[in-house]
Design a protein around this motif. Structure first.
Motif, short mmCIF file in Angstrom:
data_model
loop_
_atom_site.label_atom_id
_atom_site.label_comp_id
_atom_site.label_asym_id
_atom_site.label_seq_id
_atom_site.Cartn_x
_atom_site.Cartn_y
_atom_site.Cartn_z
N PRO A 137 -5.88 23.53 15.05
CA PRO A 137 -6.02 22.37 14.15
C PRO A 137 -4.76 21.51 14.18
N ALA A 247 3.84 29.27 10.18
CA ALA A 247 2.77 29.24 9.18
C ALA A 247 2.86 30.46 8.27
N LEU A 251 3.58 30.35 4.27
CA LEU A 251 2.62 30.94 3.34
C LEU A 251 3.30 31.99 2.46
N ILE A 271 -5.43 26.04 -7.78
CA ILE A 271 -5.52 25.57 -6.38
C ILE A 271 -6.00 26.68 -5.44
N GLN A 274 -8.59 25.73 -2.61
CA GLN A 274 -7.99 24.93 -1.53
C GLN A 274 -7.05 25.77 -0.66
N MET A 275 -6.31 26.69 -1.30
CA MET A 275 -5.40 27.54 -0.54
C MET A 275 -6.19 28.44 0.41
N ILE A 278 -7.18 26.44 3.41
CA ILE A 278 -6.05 26.24 4.34
C ILE A 278 -5.83 27.51 5.16
N LYS A 281 -8.42 27.91 7.79
CA LYS A 281 -8.18 26.96 8.87
C LYS A 281 -7.12 27.51 9.84
N LEU A 282 -6.11 28.15 9.27
CA LEU A 282 -5.00 28.66 10.08
C LEU A 282 -5.34 29.97 10.77
N PHE B 249 2.73 20.33 9.51
CA PHE B 249 1.27 20.41 9.40
C PHE B 249 0.86 21.07 8.09
N LEU B 250 1.51 22.19 7.79
CA LEU B 250 1.12 22.95 6.61
C LEU B 250 1.48 22.19 5.34
N GLU B 253 -1.17 19.63 4.82
CA GLU B 253 -2.39 20.26 4.31
C GLU B 253 -2.26 20.53 2.80
N ALA B 257 -4.36 19.29 -0.40
CA ALA B 257 -4.94 20.25 -1.34
C ALA B 257 -4.56 19.90 -2.78
N THR B 264 -6.13 20.45 -9.33
CA THR B 264 -5.09 20.68 -8.32
C THR B 264 -3.90 19.76 -8.54
N ALA B 267 -1.88 21.51 -10.92
CA ALA B 267 -1.18 22.58 -10.19
C ALA B 267 0.07 22.03 -9.50
#
Lengths: 339, 339
Positions: A137, A247, A251, A271, A274-275, A278, A281-282, B249-250, B253, B257, B264, B267
């Motif tokens: 992505p 990444a 995270l 959130i 949404q997390m 993400i 996606k990763l 990128f992250l 994202e 989000a 959110t 948040a």
């Protein structure tokens, strides 16, 4: 259209066979036009085939482990799931193969048994180097194809040209990008940047790769400025794993941030959905695995630490690649292939 | 102890000179034992020096731009800030140099004027290749040194050994890691992984680099399993930029989000402070810049898109490196240096 038959390795990867079996079931449910040839230990695959109408068993008494020497393992473990599956493709008993097993062993077995395309050079037919390819992505909301991701640590200029042609075909056929923008991975985007090797690749790619834009850099794996990033397997693997590591790092930092106080814990709840998106996606599970291009068959390699979702999607992606005629498209995209 | 005198490039980088001047002021305020030699256009540096007790001006009518060819620019723009600053170190008029200018031009000018250490080979004294080095935050909460980050796209096995020895000295002197664990960047951690080049480096590093652990991979830039990651400038640069790209990128994202809904957005407010801390950690501003090791002087290169904070920290870091005796420590850590 007629059914596509995908061979799936029940013992490929670090997870228990049950994870793979659940993944196969999910794939069969999602696509009524696939059949599965389950390869693995007799007691597992026979039972599974008996219980599922569209599954056939291929008994493989040997297993190639992640830490086996790839080439030696392929030569000595002739009845391993990986070797038997590649031979099944060659014999026409399967259209595609999906495994989360060792990349090295998969590459070696596929090269030996699925066999690569060949090109004419120095008066004889030479095999094409298989190119490990996947789509990541990017920040533009699309996907960027990276090739080679690690099958060939040492390559020649001609190999890089073929990787670019194959990666471009993948972007067209699998991602539907009509005119893929192709970049050569270097240490800067300017024409004069690069190592002696990439500087030698530059004019060759300019001459023979449609859509070749020029040099790109590590950030372009995710920038969205290129549809295809071409590298030798060493640089490509380093770029891919540096991306994965970053990444993971970020995270982990976020996890720490969300745990900092009551307020941030509430933020985490707000959130959460949404997390999760993400992370999905990763994770790469949505794509199922990386494909070995340059072979006379579809061979997909999943991540060692696989999941039900990844096996399902890998199996479906393998079938899709067959339906899309990826093998023929890749062959036609390369200069000088002799059949 | 006596004052350290840092030369700072007022026109280095993509930002206006005022950003650099504000950064110098902040550094002078933070450390009463530094003096600054401000190099740049006469009208800027003379005015600035007149207004600050511990600042002296070095007039440089030429500017080397980011897109100038580095070697040609250093050869023809003899009165550029970068060339004059490097000559000021050589003459003893400054102890260190900080600039956010072109990495290529900085490397070329520093090699020509600050001069690298030399080693005995083939009957004559050869210059050491300068190694671009920085420390990146890792998942273990510490820092990992990456070298070479891009000064030398093509190197020999002996260069890699020296990079490892220099990077290890940096980890000891600057980060205070007593016994740094050193890894060779490859496509896997196993001993047999790597390209022909890294396979040739492996035994040489094993023999000559204290704390050499073996191969590491792209994820190890941020894993915390290694204190020093050694690579040629091409692989190192690709790994570094892939890491930067993934972080970008992250963060994009996450921004998306946090904008998804009212919940959110709340948040985002609740975790604003922690997110700012994570971004600061990733920005590199806290470290000021990458250092060129292997030279008879401290040369620090900041990020082109610099900030007041980055200039301040780069200036302070340059002074700290001088006080810690980094140059002597690096020389002593390498085999066979001849003075």
């Amino acid at each position: 259209m007629s059914n596509v038959r995908v061979c799936v390795d029940v013992v490929g990867g670090d997870e228990k066979p049950q994870v793979v079996l659940d993944g196969i079931e999910a794939a069969l449910a999602a696509d009524p036009d696939i059949e599965v040839l389950a390869v693995g230990p007799a007691e597992i695959v026979n039972l599974f085939a008996a219980a599922h109408a569209r599954v056939e068993a291929l008994e493989a008494p040997d297993i190639i482990a992640m830490d086996d020497d790839p080439i030696r393992a392929v030569m000595t473990k002739r009845k391993s799931s990986i070797v038997l599956a590649c031979r099944a493709i060659k014999k026409g008993n399967a259209d595609a193969f999906f495994s989360a097993g060792s990349t090295g062993a998969m590459t070696a077995a596929a090269t030996a048994y699925v066999t690569p395309f060949r090109y004419q050079a120095e008066g004889k037919k030479q095999p094409v180097r298989p190119c490990l390819t996947n789509a990541l992505p990017n920040r533009a909301g699309g996907l960027t194809v990276l090739c080679d991701m690690g099958a060939n640590p040492d390559v020649e200029v001609d190999d890089m040209v073929r990787f670019a042609q194959m990666g471009s075909a993948y972007a067209r056929v699998v991602l539907g990008i009509e005119h893929p923008r192709v970049g050569l991975l270097a240490n800067g985007t300017e024409d004069e940047k690069g190592s002696n090797f990439t500087k030698a690749c530059f004019p060759a790619m300019k001459a023979a790769v449609p859509g070749f834009v020029g040099n790109c850099e590590g950030t372009d794996l995710t920038s969205g400025n290129f549809d295809v990033v071409v590298a030798d397997g060493m640089s490509g693997n380093i770029a891919l794993k540096a991306t994965e590591g970053a990444a993971k790092f970020l995270l982990q930092e976020l996890k720490g941030a969300f745990m900092a106080s009551l307020g941030t814990k509430i933020a985490a709840l707000l959130i959460k959905k949404q997390m999760r998106e993400i992370k999905a996606k990763l994770s790469g599970d949505a794509k199922g695995g990386a494909i070995l291009l340059g072979l006379r068959g579809v061979v997909l390699i999943g991540h060692g630490a696989t999941s039900v979702e990844a096996v399902k999607n890998g199996t479906l992606a393998a079938a899709e690649a067959v339906r899309a005629g990826l093998v023929e498209n890749v062959a036609n995209s390369m200069d000088g292939i002799v059949l």
